[in-house]
Motif scaffolding. Structure first.
Motif, short mmCIF file in Angstrom:
data_model
loop_
_atom_site.label_atom_id
_atom_site.label_comp_id
_atom_site.label_asym_id
_atom_site.label_seq_id
_atom_site.Cartn_x
_atom_site.Cartn_y
_atom_site.Cartn_z
N LYS A 187 -9.48 15.70 -20.00
CA LYS A 187 -10.00 17.03 -19.65
C LYS A 187 -11.41 16.95 -19.05
CE LYS A 187 -11.30 21.52 -21.61
NZ LYS A 187 -11.44 22.32 -22.85
N ASP A 188 -12.30 16.21 -19.72
CA ASP A 188 -13.71 16.19 -19.30
C ASP A 188 -13.94 15.37 -18.04
OD1 ASP A 188 -14.20 17.72 -21.52
OD2 ASP A 188 -15.00 16.08 -22.73
N TYR A 189 -13.28 14.22 -17.93
CA TYR A 189 -13.52 13.33 -16.79
C TYR A 189 -12.52 13.49 -15.66
CZ TYR A 189 -16.66 10.86 -20.02
OH TYR A 189 -17.66 10.53 -20.90
N GLY A 190 -11.36 14.08 -15.96
CA GLY A 190 -10.38 14.30 -14.92
C GLY A 190 -10.25 15.75 -14.53
N GLU A 191 -10.86 16.64 -15.33
CA GLU A 191 -10.75 18.09 -15.10
C GLU A 191 -9.28 18.50 -14.97
OE1 GLU A 191 -14.73 19.49 -12.95
OE2 GLU A 191 -13.69 17.99 -11.75
N GLU A 192 -8.47 17.88 -15.85
CA GLU A 192 -7.03 18.12 -15.86
C GLU A 192 -6.69 19.25 -16.82
OE1 GLU A 192 -3.68 18.64 -15.26
OE2 GLU A 192 -3.91 16.63 -14.33
N ARG A 193 -6.04 20.33 -16.30
CA ARG A 193 -5.72 21.47 -17.17
C ARG A 193 -4.65 21.15 -18.18
NH1 ARG A 193 -2.81 25.72 -13.65
NH2 ARG A 193 -2.00 24.19 -12.24
N PHE A 194 -3.83 20.15 -17.90
CA PHE A 194 -2.76 19.78 -18.83
C PHE A 194 -3.15 18.57 -19.68
CE2 PHE A 194 -0.64 21.79 -15.16
CZ PHE A 194 -0.07 22.89 -15.81
N ALA A 195 -4.43 18.47 -20.00
CA ALA A 195 -4.93 17.30 -20.72
C ALA A 195 -4.25 17.11 -22.08
CB ALA A 195 -6.44 17.40 -20.91
N ARG A 196 -4.07 18.20 -22.81
CA ARG A 196 -3.44 18.09 -24.14
C ARG A 196 -2.00 17.60 -24.01
NH1 ARG A 196 -2.30 22.23 -26.56
NH2 ARG A 196 -2.86 23.88 -25.10
N GLN A 197 -1.29 18.12 -23.01
CA GLN A 197 0.09 17.69 -22.81
C GLN A 197 0.16 16.23 -22.38
OE1 GLN A 197 -1.35 20.47 -21.80
NE2 GLN A 197 0.06 22.21 -21.66
N VAL A 198 -0.80 15.82 -21.52
CA VAL A 198 -0.84 14.42 -21.08
C VAL A 198 -1.09 13.50 -22.27
CG1 VAL A 198 -2.20 12.73 -19.77
CG2 VAL A 198 -1.56 14.91 -18.71
N ALA A 199 -2.06 13.86 -23.11
CA ALA A 199 -2.38 13.03 -24.28
C ALA A 199 -1.18 12.94 -25.23
CB ALA A 199 -3.59 13.60 -25.01
N ALA A 200 -0.51 14.04 -25.46
CA ALA A 200 0.65 14.05 -26.35
C ALA A 200 1.77 13.15 -25.81
CB ALA A 200 1.16 15.47 -26.54
#
Length: 313
Positions: free
Chosen positions: A153-166
């Motif tokens: 989220k912080d370094y990629g400014e990805e809105r789906f960061a939580r889904q990516v991590a999961a």
């Protein structure tokens, strides 16, 4: 593994070097040697008593630098965060100019074996310096899900960061990550919408690379060192390639160009206010249309220039 002869087009070559206003007998620093485009141009403008010190973490860059036999040139196999200490070891305490060309070079992106790009299925490494530190695969296979989400989220400014991590944590539970292709495939299942012309893994790959190499942290730590080393009239020339980098550079220069922050109604004469230590030199510079035709990767580049004044630090 992908092997090739990589062609590197130095971004904003003349603009970044011209910004240094090179003095023939001056001492200059190229914080990111890369394939040496900026360094070679700087050397061509120096006189016999001038000096150039370049830094790079990348072993390929160090090997390229070894082809320069000019006695005025020194290469340091370190990240630029070691700037002040490394220069002190070389007997340098003041410099006339410093250039930073941030981001990843074309040879690094185009060499699939480095693991920077999802375009090649290769070992998931992403380290600028392959002799030190944790690889991207090692980190992704061991980090907490919350930490991965925060980085993406912080370094990629990805809105789906939580889904990516999961998705990453679910996948690694059955099979650890080894290659870039595996990561790109998993991310694609978690990013529900795609930006036009952009691979869904783009932001995650950027985020992981920045984190593994401590890019933003090192930039934030290096800029104050650079300011402390610049002589009066010395120039700072910095090329950034994404908004996170450029935000750090912009804020640093703006803050150093403001000087003392005094209350607006304080009864102080202008002559009594100390001069700010930096002066902004012109507007930010971007690549020309001619350069963009030759090198589309220059599209996101932005050059900021500042000059050291006589103001106190």
């Amino acid at each position: 593994m992908v092997t090739a002869n990589f062609v590197h087009c130095t971004v904003l070559l003349n603009e970044a070097v011209d910004a240094l206003a090179i003095q023939p007998d001056g001492v200059y620093v190229d914080c990111t040697f890369g394939r040496g485009g900026h360094s070679r141009l700087i050397l061509s403008k120096l006189g016999p008593n001038g000096r150039l010190i370049a830094f790079d973490k990348d072993l390929h860059a160090i090997a390229e630098a070894a082809t320069i036999t000019d006695p005025r040139f020194t290469i340091v196999h370190e990240g630029f965060v070691t700037l002040a200490d490394s220069l002190a070891k070389l007997g340098v305490t003041q410099i006339d100019g410093l250039l930073m060309d941030l981001g990843v070079s074309s040879p690094q992106l185009d060499d699939g074996s480095r693991g920077f790009s999802f375009r090649f299925d290769a070992p998931l490494d992403m380290r600028m310096d392959t002799t030190r530190g944790m690889t991207a695969a090692e980190w992704l296979n061991s980090a907490e899900e919350k930490e991965i989400a925060e980085v993406v989220k912080d370094y990629g400014e990805e809105r789906f960061a939580r889904q990516v991590a999961a998705a990453i944590v679910t996948r690694r539970a059955s099979e650890p990550f080894v290659t870039t292709g595996e990561l790109a495939e998993v991310v694609a299942t978690a990013v529900r919408t795609r930006e036009p012309g952009q691979n869904p893994a783009t932001r995650t790959f950027q985020a992981v690379r920045i984190y593994i190499n401590r890019e933003l942290e090192e930039l934030s730590l290096t800029l104050p060192q650079a300011l402390g080393l610049l002589k009066i009239g010395g120039r700072l020339s910095v090329i950034a390639f994404h908004s996170l980098e450029d935000r750090i550079v912009k804020r640093f220069i703006q803050d150093a160009a403001k000087g003392d922050h005094l209350p607006s109604r304080l009864p102080v004469r202008a002559s009594e206010i100390a001069e700010a230590p930096l002066r902004v030199m012109g507007k930010p510079i971007r690549a020309t249309e001619a350069e963009l035709k030759q090198n589309p990767r220059a599209r996101s580049a932005i050059l900021r220039i500042a000059e050291r004044t006589a103001g106190p630090l």
